[in-house]
Design a protein around this motif. Structure first.
Motif, short mmCIF file in Angstrom:
data_model
loop_
_atom_site.label_atom_id
_atom_site.label_comp_id
_atom_site.label_asym_id
_atom_site.label_seq_id
_atom_site.Cartn_x
_atom_site.Cartn_y
_atom_site.Cartn_z
N ALA A 19 -6.26 -3.86 4.86
CA ALA A 19 -4.98 -4.22 4.25
C ALA A 19 -5.14 -4.76 2.83
N ALA A 20 -6.27 -5.37 2.52
CA ALA A 20 -6.47 -5.95 1.19
C ALA A 20 -6.92 -4.92 0.16
N THR A 21 -7.72 -3.95 0.57
CA THR A 21 -8.32 -3.02 -0.39
C THR A 21 -7.80 -1.60 -0.32
N GLY A 22 -7.21 -1.21 0.81
CA GLY A 22 -6.78 0.17 1.01
C GLY A 22 -7.90 1.08 1.45
N CYS A 23 -9.10 0.54 1.60
CA CYS A 23 -10.26 1.35 2.01
C CYS A 23 -10.25 1.56 3.52
N PRO A 24 -10.65 2.75 3.96
CA PRO A 24 -10.74 2.97 5.41
C PRO A 24 -11.89 2.17 5.99
N LEU A 35 0.84 -1.19 0.00
CA LEU A 35 0.00 0.00 0.00
C LEU A 35 0.88 1.25 0.00
N SER A 36 0.28 2.36 -0.37
CA SER A 36 0.96 3.63 -0.23
C SER A 36 1.30 3.82 1.25
N ASN A 37 2.41 4.44 1.53
CA ASN A 37 2.81 4.66 2.91
C ASN A 37 2.01 5.76 3.60
N TYR A 38 1.17 6.46 2.85
CA TYR A 38 0.45 7.61 3.40
C TYR A 38 -1.00 7.27 3.72
N CYS A 39 -1.36 7.44 4.98
CA CYS A 39 -2.73 7.19 5.42
C CYS A 39 -3.69 8.17 4.74
N ALA A 40 -4.81 7.67 4.28
CA ALA A 40 -5.81 8.51 3.60
C ALA A 40 -6.48 9.50 4.56
N HIS A 41 -6.37 9.27 5.85
CA HIS A 41 -7.00 10.15 6.83
C HIS A 41 -6.27 11.49 6.95
N GLN A 42 -5.00 11.43 7.38
CA GLN A 42 -4.24 12.66 7.52
C GLN A 42 -2.77 12.50 7.14
N GLY A 43 -2.49 11.51 6.30
CA GLY A 43 -1.15 11.37 5.75
C GLY A 43 -0.11 10.74 6.65
N GLY A 44 -0.53 10.10 7.71
CA GLY A 44 0.43 9.46 8.62
C GLY A 44 1.21 8.35 7.92
N ALA A 66 -13.53 3.09 8.78
CA ALA A 66 -14.50 4.14 9.09
C ALA A 66 -14.57 5.05 7.87
N ARG A 67 -15.73 5.20 7.31
CA ARG A 67 -15.89 6.01 6.10
C ARG A 67 -15.85 7.50 6.43
N LEU A 68 -14.72 8.11 6.10
CA LEU A 68 -14.57 9.55 6.27
C LEU A 68 -14.29 10.13 4.89
N GLY A 69 -15.33 10.38 4.13
CA GLY A 69 -15.15 10.86 2.77
C GLY A 69 -14.91 9.69 1.82
N THR A 70 -14.32 9.97 0.69
CA THR A 70 -14.12 8.92 -0.31
C THR A 70 -12.66 8.52 -0.48
N ALA A 71 -11.77 9.07 0.33
CA ALA A 71 -10.34 8.78 0.19
C ALA A 71 -10.05 7.32 0.54
N ARG A 72 -9.11 6.75 -0.21
CA ARG A 72 -8.60 5.42 0.12
C ARG A 72 -7.12 5.42 -0.13
N ASP A 127 -11.84 -10.89 13.35
CA ASP A 127 -12.02 -11.73 12.17
C ASP A 127 -10.64 -12.14 11.65
N PRO A 128 -10.29 -13.42 11.72
CA PRO A 128 -8.95 -13.85 11.31
C PRO A 128 -8.71 -13.74 9.80
N ASP A 129 -9.77 -13.47 9.04
CA ASP A 129 -9.63 -13.37 7.58
C ASP A 129 -9.58 -11.93 7.07
N ARG A 130 -9.80 -10.96 7.95
CA ARG A 130 -9.76 -9.55 7.54
C ARG A 130 -8.75 -8.82 8.41
N TRP A 131 -7.80 -8.17 7.78
CA TRP A 131 -6.73 -7.49 8.50
C TRP A 131 -6.71 -6.01 8.16
N VAL A 132 -6.32 -5.20 9.13
CA VAL A 132 -6.19 -3.77 8.94
C VAL A 132 -4.76 -3.36 9.27
N LEU A 133 -4.33 -2.28 8.62
CA LEU A 133 -3.08 -1.63 8.96
C LEU A 133 -3.48 -0.38 9.72
#
Length: 129
Positions: A99-104, A51-60, A106-112, A82-88
């Motif tokens: 981690a699989a899709t890059g989607c947040p 994934l891109s190293n930059y968080c879609a929320h505030q660029g962390g 929590a939906r805060l706008g449309t950024a991914r 859920d052992p089949d769904r992982w988040v970064l």
């Protein structure tokens, strides 16, 4: 090392990140491709993601974050991982990126967060950008 592969609409560059023995389950590695900063992670029991190293929320910097099984619930008051769904998890505000899709989560706008194809080839982790 980089080589080129043809996709349906554009050419992608092949970049060797590291050997598979250099990225333990649950860990990440930052890899620069030109101006892009890509975080490659080993999702426990599920292989590798990029994934891109930059968080879609505030660029962390996601490379300083951690992997965790996603918390889910079937009903109010219940929570299970859920052992089949992982988040970064972004280290700035604990913002969760699927981690699989890059989607947040929590939906805060449309950024991914951008994702990239990653493969294991000859015991090396390879990213296509």
């Amino acid at each position: 090392m980089s080589t080129t592969e043809q996709t349906s609409t554009r050419r992608r560059q092949r970049h060797v990140v590291c050997g598979v023995d250099e990225l333990a389950p649950g860990s990440t590695r930052l890899h620069a491709v030109g101006h892009r900063q890509i975080v490659v992670g080993h999702v426990p029991g599920h292989g590798y993601v990029a994934l891109s190293n930059y968080c879609a929320h505030q660029g962390g910097p996601l490379s300083a974050g951690s992997f965790e099984a996603m918390w889910t619930a079937e009903k109010v008051g219940e929570r299970i991982q859920d052992p089949d769904r992982w988040v970064l998890i972004c280290p700035y505000h604990n913002f969760e990126i699927d981690a699989a899709t890059g989607c947040p989560v929590a939906r805060l706008g449309t950024a991914r967060t951008a994702t990239y194809r990653v493969a294991v080839e000859a015991d090396e982790i390879v990213v296509y950008v």
